[in-house]
Design an enzyme around this catalytic site. Structure first.
Site, PDB file in Angstrom:
ATOM      1  N   SER A 111     -10.157  -0.525   6.904  1.00 48.12           N
ATOM      2  CA  SER A 111      -9.493  -0.464   5.604  1.00 48.12           C
ATOM      3  C   SER A 111      -8.836  -1.749   5.139  1.00 48.12           C
ATOM      4  CB  SER A 111      -8.452   0.660   5.591  1.00 48.12           C
ATOM      5  OG  SER A 111      -9.086   1.910   5.670  1.00 48.12           O
ATOM      6  N   SER A 141      -9.555   1.680   2.708  1.00 51.57           N
ATOM      7  CA  SER A 141      -8.621   2.413   1.867  1.00 51.57           C
ATOM      8  C   SER A 141      -7.531   1.533   1.268  1.00 51.57           C
ATOM      9  CB  SER A 141      -7.975   3.548   2.675  1.00 51.57           C
ATOM     10  OG  SER A 141      -7.140   3.006   3.709  1.00 51.57           O
ATOM     11  N   LYS A 176       0.853  -1.185   0.000  1.00 54.08           N
ATOM     12  CA  LYS A 176       0.000   0.000   0.000  1.00 54.08           C
ATOM     13  C   LYS A 176       0.887   1.232   0.000  1.00 54.08           C
ATOM     14  CE  LYS A 176      -3.983   1.823   2.611  1.00 54.08           C
ATOM     15  NZ  LYS A 176      -4.906   1.521   3.742  1.00 54.08           N
TER      16      LYS A 176
END
Length: 600
Positions: free
Chosen positions: A315, A291, A219
């Protein structure tokens, strides 16, 4: 020499009550006698600061704070504000401003372990599945979708080289990224160098373990030395750190191969970043959720062997649920966050996103352990045996939650499967408290983490400016009450005590993945979670993380579309091993983990 606060007060007012009663017409010529030696400092004696305020100012502010003051209270508050409270903002308004570097964490920190609470497990143990590597498939896509447990055996036994596997995943990333928009930065040069090194080491008998030579994606809030780390946000598009995040460093040391920095919703919210929206491989008309949007989509589509995501309030759970993968949110403090973007010091967690349960544990083992760069990271043990029996484990569930949205028939069938594998369902309950009140902490910490971005106006550069996006929430959070923040912090401990009671009755919990109360509660208490695919449901409308917007209706489907659906296990603090054993047993019983999204 500058005047003391008492000297300033004696020259400018008759004191706190005098300010309120006499206002600005105070006769400056009257100077009370100097205070005697040994007089201590006092509140309300700072030089007046900030703009003039009136009773009308406070009357309007009452609406924001939902408090009511009498007329007399309003008068004294307004008359004394510039001496009592406005000077407290000097840290950011000057004249003596103090910058706060991103690495500076709050002095106080959340400890998920309550005083006197016993933390399990009591030993370190990691026993992998004993299955030998199968024959290497002829088709690249079959290799790409293989679980990490298989990929690592093929690498270890030299049935496939890391270079070949790395080229395979890089090729798939480049081919399918235009559909998914899950990559922010390709790391081809680094990946090929790491893969070559891995093959050389393995050939020389220097096998580092199950992640050696395995391509992964991170990420894009994990710092990578010399490689852009953008947070998915326009103001940081050109940000290039000089050091690796601790988790990145540990994966490098394990011999893993970084092939891409994967997308996240801007500043870790939902699934829209400066390059667009990351899409769900199972249903390309909807976002992948966020996210950890890129890690969810890329792992689901077989574009990486595994990914690292992060969670503050859902997330990892959200994208894992929607994209049909396994997401492991570790206990708060198990995995260090040094070098990762901070959204909320007392909530942020980093964890693996994989295509199967055991894969997640292989990654967790490599990234666990304290680091001096994260004051909240702590030593911990991991006791996992892929062959352990789960018979007799007590699995708590909430009967009411299983009967209403967002629970589905898949969730209810999962509860029946608990019985089939020998675990014991146990009804549990918690008080009906306003758990969303805890988000005062999330919003305040988030606004503090990105204060400079807010005050500079750079938040306006973010693609999404809706009422439920960070720009508006960070601005609104300037008006949250500090008293309510402290009360929310106290409420947090009260909730943690209640969860300790629940876990005195059961070994783990099974909950609908997106049940808002449990997402909120367990992120704030720090309990680990494991989300895994349990079946499939049909949807007649695309799903979204954003608040409903009538001006932008979501795509509808007739006939409905079939998509994966997952359930979530919640474990005791630092007891990821037991949670994963239960997840592994359920995964085998569900028998749905092998199905792939069409077109990939």
């Amino acid at each position: 020499m500058s005047k003391t606060r008492r000297e300033f007060l004696s020259e400018t007012s008759l004191g706190l009550l005098g300010v309120a009663a006499l206002g600005q017409g105070q006769d400056q010529a009257q100077k009370p006698a100097e205070p005697p030696p040994g007089t201590p400092p006092a509140f309300g004696t700072a030089p007046a600061a900030g703009p003039e305020v009136s009773t009308a100012t406070f009357a309007e502010a009452e609406k924001l704070m939902q408090v009511e003051l009498t007329a007399a209270d309003l008068a004294i508050a307004a008359g004394s504000w510039r001496s009592n409270m406005a000077p407290l903002y000097e840290r950011r308004t000057g004249p003596h401003k103090v910058g706060l570097e991103p690495t500076v964490a709050p002095w106080s920190r959340w400890d998920p372990v309550l005083p006197g609470q016993k933390v399990r497990p009591e030993r370190d143990r990691f026993v992998r599945s004993k299955v030998d590597a199968e024959a290497l498939p002829a088709r690249d896509e079959d290799i790409a979708f293989a679980p990490l447990t298989q990929l690592s055996r093929w690498i270890e036994q030299r049935k496939i080289s890391s270079e070949r596997l790395t080229h395979l995943y890089l090729g798939r990333l480049e081919r399918f990224n235009p559909k998914l928009r899950c990559v922010i930065t390709f790391t081809r040069e680094l990946a090929l160098a790491q893969a070559k090194k891995a093959d050389e080491e393995i050939a020389a008998g220097k096998y580092r373990g199950p992640l050696h030579g395995i391509p992964w994606g991170g990420k894009d809030l994990l710092d990578t030395a010399g490689i852009a780390t953008t947070y998915g946000a326009e103001p940081f598009r050109d940000r290039v750190p000089t050091k690796d995040a601790t988790v990145v460093k540990r994966l490098h040391e394990a011999g893993a191969v970084l092939v891409a920095k994967l997308s996240l919703g801007s500043l870790a919210l939902n699934d829209i970043w400066f390059g667009g929206q990351t899409m769900n491989p199972w249903l390309l008309e909807e976002g992948s959720s966020g996210s950890s949007a890129g890690p969810g989509a890329a792992t689901s589509a077989g574009l990486v062997a595994f990914a690292i995501g992060s969670e503050t309030g859902g997330s990892i759970v959200g994208p894992s649920m929607r994209c049909g993968i396994t997401g492991l949110r570790p206990t708060y403090g198990r995995v260090p966050r040094a070098g990762a973007m901070t959204l909320c010091w007392s909530l942020d967690k980093l964890g693996p996103m994989t295509r199967s349960v055991e894969d997640a544990l292989l990654v967790l083992q490599a990234i666990s352990g304290p680091d001096s760069g994260d004051i909240s990271s702590v030593p911990s043990r991991l006791d996992f045996d892929a062959g352990a029996s789960v018979r007799g484990l007590r699995v708590g569930y909430f009967p009411k939650w299983m009967k209403e949205d967002p629970a589905t028939d898949v969730d209810r069938a999962a509860l029946e499967t608990v019985k089939k594998v020998g675990m014991i369902p146990v009804e549990v309950a918690i008080p009906e408290w306003p758990y969303d009140s805890l988000n005062v902490i999330l919003f305040a910490e988030g606004a503090a983490a990105f204060e400079e971005l807010t005050l500079s106006g750079e938040l306006s550069q973010l693609k999404v400016q809706t009422p439920d996006a960070w720009p508006n929430i960070f601005r609104q959070s300037r008006f949250l009450s500090a008293v309510d923040f402290v009360q929310a912090d106290r409420f947090r401990r009260k909730v943690a005590v209640e969860m300790a009671r629940v876990f005195s009755e059961v070994d783990l919990l099974l909950v609908p993945s997106l049940r808002d109360e449990m997402l909120t509660i367990t992120n704030f208490t720090g309990h680990p979670s494991l989300t895994l695919r349990a079946g499939f449901v049909e949807v007649s409308e695309a799903r979204t993380d954003w608040a409903p917007d009538p001006s932008r209706p979501l795509p509808k489907f007739s006939p409905p579309r079939r998509v994966p659906h997952g359930v979530t296990l919640i474990g005791r603090l630092f007891d990821e091993g037991t949670m994963a054993s239960a997840g592994l047993a359920l995964e085998r019983a569900f028998g749905v983990v092998g199905e792939r999204p069409a077109g990939f």
